[in-house]
Design an enzyme around this catalytic site. Structure first.
Site, PDB file in Angstrom:
ATOM      1  N   ASN A 191       0.705  -1.225   0.018  1.00 25.48           N
ATOM      2  CA  ASN A 191       0.128   0.257   0.065  1.00 25.48           C
ATOM      3  C   ASN A 191       0.771   1.221  -0.126  1.00 25.48           C
ATOM      4  O   ASN A 191       0.204   2.470   0.046  1.00 25.48           O
ATOM      5  CB  ASN A 191      -0.705  -0.014   1.157  1.00 25.48           C
ATOM      6  N   LYS A 192       2.351   1.060   0.147  1.00 23.52           N
ATOM      7  CA  LYS A 192       2.994   2.409   0.300  1.00 23.52           C
ATOM      8  C   LYS A 192       3.479   3.124  -0.824  1.00 23.52           C
ATOM      9  O   LYS A 192       3.447   2.453  -2.257  1.00 23.52           O
ATOM     10  CB  LYS A 192       4.279   2.027   1.210  1.00 23.52           C
ATOM     11  N   ASN A 193       4.048   4.249  -0.662  1.00 28.44           N
ATOM     12  CA  ASN A 193       4.354   5.261  -1.944  1.00 28.44           C
ATOM     13  C   ASN A 193       5.313   4.515  -2.982  1.00 28.44           C
ATOM     14  O   ASN A 193       5.221   4.497  -4.007  1.00 28.44           O
ATOM     15  CB  ASN A 193       5.044   6.481  -1.559  1.00 28.44           C
TER      16      ASN A 193
END
Ligand SMILES: Cc1ncc(COP(=O)(O)O)c(C=O)c1O
Length: 410
Positions: A191-193
Site C-alpha cells: 500500500n505504500k508510496n
C-alpha cells in the site's frame, strides 16, 4: 452520472515494469537470494541501502523485512522496555502500537489535530517522568509538525522515532521525513508510496543506534564483510531475524529511483481534484503542516457532522469510489478499533506488559472516548485514496462524484 472508474491505491505497484523484472530475474539466475552469501554474489540490498542514504540524506540506512519489524527493532535499539511510556497518536496503524507492546512498554495516546497527525500541544500534556519515546506518525502521506515536536522532545530530553511508513519521500521544510528524530522507519508493503511487496527501512544519524539496530535486526551481533563479528558490548543484543531478502532488495533498489515520480503524480492528481472541489458545499480540507512536503496519496475531507459524513461516504461508494472511508471506520488505523489494545491483550499468559511491576504507574484507557477531539474529527472526516496513475478523466469523474455526494448529504 457515469460511474467513476477508480483504481486501487497501490502507488508503487502501478509503476513496476521490466526494470524490477530484470533485477528480480538477475537474483534468481545468480542464485543470490540471501544478502550476505549464496551461490552468486548478492548486491541489491546493499544497493538499496546506498541509494536510500543518498535519497534521505541520512548517515545510515538499514534495510529490513517490514515496517513493523523496523519499529520493533528501533524501539529495542532505543532501549524501550518495561517502565517506559511511548507517546503515539490516536490515528495510527496497529503496528505502531504493537511495537510498543512487543517491547513490553506502555503506549500513551495523544490527540491528533486537523492535520490528522499528532497534536504537539496534547503531546506535551501527556508527558510523564516515565515518557521515554515520542513516535510521530506522518499519517496518510503528510508530514507532522516536526519543529514543535522536536522542540518538545529536546525540552524534555525524550527520544523521537519517526514512523514514515505512510509518507515515504515526504518532506518538512525541505528536509526528508525520517531525518528529524533519533531514528526513522519506512514500510515497503504494497500500500505504500514505493513497494517491494513487503519490506522496511531504518534511518538514523547515530552510529551507536545504527549498530544496535543492526544487531537487533540480524542475529544480535554485527557483520564485517558479511560475516558475523562480535561488536562492542553496547551493540550485542538478541537478534530478531528481520533481514531484507535480495528479492525485495532487487525491487526496492529500482522503486526508490521511481519514488519522486510516483509522488509527483499523486500530488498533481490530488491538487487538481482538490482545486475542483474548492467550491463544494460544507467541505474543509485537512490542514497540511507543509503542503510542499505532502506526498499526495490521500485527500482528507472534514465535514460539519457525522451524519453528513456517513451519507456522503455511502454516496461516493455508490458512484464507484469504492475505497473511500469515513475515518472512524478506517479499521486498525483508529485506536478504538484495535481489539487487542482496547482489551489490553497481553503478550503472554503472564500478562505482560500490562501487569509488569515496572509499568504499575502507567495505567491508561484505550476505549473510544480516550481522545475526544480526535474521535470527533474521525467521525466526520472522509479519506479518499489518490491512485498514482490517474487520467484527467478519472480525476474529473472523482471530483464530480465527491461534489454530488456532498451536495445531497445532510
Ligand atoms: C503508520 C504505519 N506504521 C507501520 C506500518 C507497518 O509496516 P509493515 O506493513 O511493512 O509492517 C504501517 C503499514 O501498514 C503503517 O501504515
Amino acid at each position: 452520472m457515469k460511474n467513476v472508474d477508480w483504481p486501487f491505491e497501490f502507488p508503487g505497484a502501478y509503476w513496476i515494469d521490466e526494470k524490477e523484472e530484470n533485477a528480480v530475474a538477475d537474483v534468481i539466475k545468480n542464485g543470490s537470494l540471501f544478502r550476505y552469501y549464496g551461490l552468486g554474489k548478492a548486491k541489491y540490498v546493499d544497493m538499496f541501502e546506498a541509494k536510500a542514504k543518498a535519497f534521505y540524506n541520512s548517515k545510515y540506512a538499514l534495510a529490513v523485512n517490514s515496517g513493523t519489524g523496523a519499529l520493533i527493532t528501533c524501539m529495542q535499539a532505543l532501549g524501550i522496555g518495561p517502565g517506559c511510556e511511548v507517546l503515539i497518536p490516536a490515528f495510527m496503524w496497529v503496528a505502531t502500537v504493537g511495537a510498543v507492546i512487543a517491547n513490553n512498554a506502555i503506549p500513551v495516546l495523544c490527540e491528533v489535530d486537523e492535520s490528522f497527525c499528532i497534536d504537539p500541544i496534547d503531546l506535551e500534556k501527556k508527558i510523564t517522568p516515565r515518557t521515554k519515546l515520542i513516535v510521530p506518525i506522518h499519517m496518510a502521506g503528510t508530514p507532522c509538525n516536526m519543529d514543535v515536536i522536536m522542540d518538545v522532545a529536546k525540552d524534555y530530553n525524550i527520544a523521537v522515532l519517526e514512523d514514515c511508513a505512510q509518507c515515504n519521500g515526504g518532506e518538512y521544510k525541505g528536509k526528508k521525513v525520517g531525518t528529524f528524530g533519533d531514528m526513522g522507519i519506512f514500510s515497503l508493503q504494497i500500500n505504500k508510496n514505493m513497494t517491494s511487496g513487503e519490506g522496511g527501512l531504518i534511518t538514523t544519524y547515530d552510529e551507536d543506534l545504527y549498530y544496535r539496530a543492526f544487531s537487533g535486526h540480524d542475529m544480535g551481533l554485527i557483520r564485517v564483510n558479511g560475516r558475523l563479528s562480535i561488536p562492542d558490548p553496547f551493540a550485542i543484543s538478541w537478534g530478531q531475524g528481520r533481514r531484507m531478502p535480495e528479492l525485495c532488495g532487487a525491487v526496492a533498489s529500482v522503486q526508490i529511483d521511481k519514488l519522486p515520480g510516483i509522488i509527483a503524480n499523486m500530488r498533481a492528481s490530488k491538487n487538481r481534484i482538490k482545486k475542483s472541489l474548492e467550491s463544494a458545499a460544507g467541505l474543509n480540507s485537512r490542514k497540511l503542516n507543509d503542503a510542499k512536503g505532502d506526498t499526495g496519496p490521500f485527500i482528507i475531507m472534514i465535514l460539519d457532522n457525522e451524519a453528513k459524513a456517513v451519507s456522503a461516504v455511502n454516496k461516493m461508494k455508490e458512484s464507484g469510489l469504492h475505497n473511500v472511508f469515513r475515518i472512524a471506520d478506517y479499521g486498525l488505523h483508529i485506536y478504538y478499533n484495535i481489539p487487542s489494545l482496547v482489551n489490553k491483550v497481553p503478550l503472554s499468559p503472564a500478562g505482560n506488559p500490562w501487569n509488569l511491576s515496572e509499568n504499575s504507574e502507567s495505567v491508561y484507557n484505550y476505549q473510544k472516548g480516550s481522545c475526544p477531539k480526535s474521535d470527533d474529527l474521525f467521525s466526520r472526516s472522509i479519506l479518499l485514496p489518490i491512485p498514482s496513475k490517474l487520467s484527467l478523466e478519472q480525476e474529473t469523474q472523482a471530483a464530480e462524484a465527491v461534489r454530488e455526494a456532498l451536495k445531497y448529504s445532510n
